[in-house]
Design a protein around this motif. Structure first.
Motif, PDB file in Angstrom:
ATOM      1  N   CYS A 132       0.841  -1.203   0.000  1.00  0.00           N
ATOM      2  CA  CYS A 132       0.000   0.000   0.000  1.00  0.00           C
ATOM      3  C   CYS A 132       0.870   1.244   0.000  1.00  0.00           C
ATOM      4  CB  CYS A 132      -0.992  -0.005   1.157  1.00  0.00           C
ATOM      5  SG  CYS A 132      -0.252   0.131   2.789  1.00  0.00           S
ATOM      6  N   ALA A 138      -5.314   3.309   6.576  1.00  0.00           N
ATOM      7  CA  ALA A 138      -6.426   2.360   6.765  1.00  0.00           C
ATOM      8  C   ALA A 138      -6.071   1.004   6.156  1.00  0.00           C
ATOM      9  CB  ALA A 138      -7.694   2.919   6.141  1.00  0.00           C
ATOM     10  N   SER A 139      -5.430   1.025   4.997  1.00  0.00           N
ATOM     11  CA  SER A 139      -5.074  -0.235   4.350  1.00  0.00           C
ATOM     12  C   SER A 139      -3.982  -0.965   5.142  1.00  0.00           C
ATOM     13  CB  SER A 139      -4.602   0.032   2.919  1.00  0.00           C
ATOM     14  OG  SER A 139      -4.309  -1.168   2.276  1.00  0.00           O
TER      15      SER A 139
HETATM   16  C1  LIG Z   1      -8.473   0.359   2.924  1.00  0.00           C
HETATM   17  C2  LIG Z   1      -9.946   0.030   3.160  1.00  0.00           C
HETATM   18  C3  LIG Z   1     -10.314  -1.191   2.364  1.00  0.00           C
HETATM   19  C4  LIG Z   1     -10.168  -0.232   4.647  1.00  0.00           C
HETATM   20  O1  LIG Z   1     -11.364  -0.943   4.842  1.00  0.00           O
HETATM   21  P1  LIG Z   1     -12.211  -0.872   6.185  1.00  0.00           P
HETATM   22  O2  LIG Z   1     -13.222  -1.960   6.202  1.00  0.00           O
HETATM   23  O3  LIG Z   1     -12.682   0.515   6.367  1.00  0.00           O
HETATM   24  O4  LIG Z   1     -11.138  -1.216   7.226  1.00  0.00           O
HETATM   25  P2  LIG Z   1     -11.364  -1.606   8.736  1.00  0.00           P
HETATM   26  O5  LIG Z   1     -12.595  -0.948   9.262  1.00  0.00           O
HETATM   27  O6  LIG Z   1     -11.249  -3.086   8.896  1.00  0.00           O
HETATM   28  O7  LIG Z   1     -10.058  -1.023   9.414  1.00  0.00           O
HETATM   29  C5  LIG Z   1      -9.559   0.242   9.140  1.00  0.00           C
HETATM   30  C6  LIG Z   1      -8.563   0.553  10.238  1.00  0.00           C
HETATM   31  O8  LIG Z   1      -7.773   1.660   9.823  1.00  0.00           O
HETATM   32  C7  LIG Z   1      -7.906   2.698  10.756  1.00  0.00           C
HETATM   33  N1  LIG Z   1      -7.832   3.937   9.999  1.00  0.00           N
HETATM   34  C8  LIG Z   1      -8.708   4.367   9.066  1.00  0.00           C
HETATM   35  N2  LIG Z   1      -8.285   5.548   8.585  1.00  0.00           N
HETATM   36  C9  LIG Z   1      -7.135   5.843   9.227  1.00  0.00           C
HETATM   37  C10 LIG Z   1      -6.226   6.928   9.169  1.00  0.00           C
HETATM   38  N3  LIG Z   1      -6.410   7.933   8.318  1.00  0.00           N
HETATM   39  N4  LIG Z   1      -5.148   6.905   9.974  1.00  0.00           N
HETATM   40  C11 LIG Z   1      -4.938   5.876  10.830  1.00  0.00           C
HETATM   41  N5  LIG Z   1      -5.764   4.814  10.928  1.00  0.00           N
HETATM   42  C12 LIG Z   1      -6.851   4.810  10.122  1.00  0.00           C
HETATM   43  C13 LIG Z   1      -9.218   2.483  11.446  1.00  0.00           C
HETATM   44  O9  LIG Z   1      -9.254   3.106  12.706  1.00  0.00           O
HETATM   45  C14 LIG Z   1      -9.233   0.955  11.535  1.00  0.00           C
HETATM   46  O10 LIG Z   1      -8.414   0.482  12.563  1.00  0.00           O
HETATM   47  P3  LIG Z   1      -9.004  -0.012  13.980  1.00  0.00           P
HETATM   48  O11 LIG Z   1      -9.988  -1.111  13.684  1.00  0.00           O
HETATM   49  O12 LIG Z   1      -7.811  -0.474  14.726  1.00  0.00           O
HETATM   50  O13 LIG Z   1      -9.686   1.177  14.580  1.00  0.00           O
HETATM   51  C15 LIG Z   1     -10.850   1.200   2.740  1.00  0.00           C
HETATM   52  O14 LIG Z   1     -10.454   2.326   3.453  1.00  0.00           O
HETATM   53  C16 LIG Z   1     -10.779   1.472   1.245  1.00  0.00           C
HETATM   54  O15 LIG Z   1     -11.443   0.825   0.467  1.00  0.00           O
HETATM   55  N6  LIG Z   1      -9.991   2.480   0.818  1.00  0.00           N
HETATM   56  C17 LIG Z   1      -9.903   2.852  -0.601  1.00  0.00           C
HETATM   57  C18 LIG Z   1      -9.275   1.765  -1.482  1.00  0.00           C
HETATM   58  C19 LIG Z   1      -7.905   1.368  -0.996  1.00  0.00           C
HETATM   59  O16 LIG Z   1      -7.119   2.212  -0.596  1.00  0.00           O
HETATM   60  N7  LIG Z   1      -7.628   0.065  -1.071  1.00  0.00           N
HETATM   61  C20 LIG Z   1      -6.370  -0.487  -0.615  1.00  0.00           C
HETATM   62  C21 LIG Z   1      -5.291  -0.304  -1.604  1.00  0.00           C
HETATM   63  S1  LIG Z   1      -3.748  -0.910  -0.964  1.00  0.00           S
END
Ligand SMILES: CC(C)(COP(=O)(O)OP(=O)(O)OC[C@H]1O[C@@H](n2cnc3c(N)ncnc32)[C@H](O)[C@@H]1OP(=O)(O)O)[C@@H](O)C(=O)NCCC(=O)NCCS
Length: 187
Positions: A132, A138-139
């Motif tokens: 990533c 988040a990823s």
């Molecule tokens: C990456 C993605 C799939 C995450 O999915 P999600 O179901 O929201 O993820 P989860 O809820 O399981 O977990 C996200 C974690 O990241 C954390 N998080 C989210 N945004 C954050 C940020 N800006 N800074 C720090 N932590 C962050 C959340 O707190 C959570 O952690 P926790 O459970 O310990 O609190 C989603 O954000 C997404 O689709 N993004 C766009 C596409 C993308 O980037 N894909 C990955 C390419 S490598």
């Protein structure tokens, strides 16, 4: 090796992508700059772009080069994202995304864990890995919660066309069948 066309988890149906998913995929995430910010492709401008991508997915699946599944919320049938697995070098490279309104609920952790564990149980697969963008916290967190270990920063590894013109560094994470037995010769 051909994976199942369908997995189910507590809250998700994970099923093979189909050409008929184009309308929902285009409307729900393929044109969204927030979703695509750290992906390898730019937002789709027309539904035809999404149709072409899904036709490519069909060819990739048939050729066993890459497997793409759609994520459906189990209770509503709504498409909320996708996950992909690309075999190579005794391992699987994972990619994934969720539509914005599904972020933050732990759904990708659920999907990534299910798909990863299926692959790691297959003969000949020793490693599942994903990269990533360093800004995609988040990823990175999804991968940690799915049991992956951070293994390093790959310099100038990948193109992120929505974040800049040149290849950028990527963070790499992996889950392996077991810890490596080779000695580590570093001091
Ligand atoms: C990456 C993605 C799939 C995450 O999915 P999600 O179901 O929201 O993820 P989860 O809820 O399981 O977990 C996200 C974690 O990241 C954390 N998080 C989210 N945004 C954050 C940020 N800006 N800074 C720090 N932590 C962050 C959340 O707190 C959570 O952690 P926790 O459970 O310990 O609190 C989603 O954000 C997404 O689709 N993004 C766009 C596409 C993308 O980037 N894909 C990955 C390419 S490598």
């Amino acid at each position: 090796m051909i994976p199942p066309e369908r997995f189910t988890t507590g809250r998700l149906i994970i099923r093979r992508a189909q050409p008929s998913d184009a309308g929902a995929m285009f409307e729900r995430w393929a044109q969204d700059p927030d979703v695509t910010r750290y992906l390898s492709w730019t937002p789709h401008r027309r539904v035809e772009d999404t149709e072409a991508y899904l036709a490519f997915c069909t060819r990739q699946w048939e050729a066993r080069r890459e497997f793409v599944w759609m994520l459906q919320a189990a209770e509503s049938d709504t498409l909320i994202g996708s996950i992909s697995a690309r075999p190579g070098d005794h391992g699987i490279n994972l990619g994934y995304l969720l539509t914005r309104d599904a972020w933050g609920g732990g759904l990708m952790t659920e999907a990534a864990t299910a798909v990863t564990e299926w692959w790691l149980a297959q003969e000949g697969v020793f490693r599942v890995w994903a990269t990533c963008h360093p800004g995609n916290a988040a990823s990175a967190r999804v991968l940690e919660k799915s049991g992956f270990q951070f293994e390093g920063r790959l310099r100038r590894w990948e193109e992120y066309p929505n974040a800049g013109a040149e290849p950028m560094d990527s963070l790499s994470f992996s889950r392996t069948v077991r810890e490596p037995s080779a000695p580590d010769n570093r001091p």
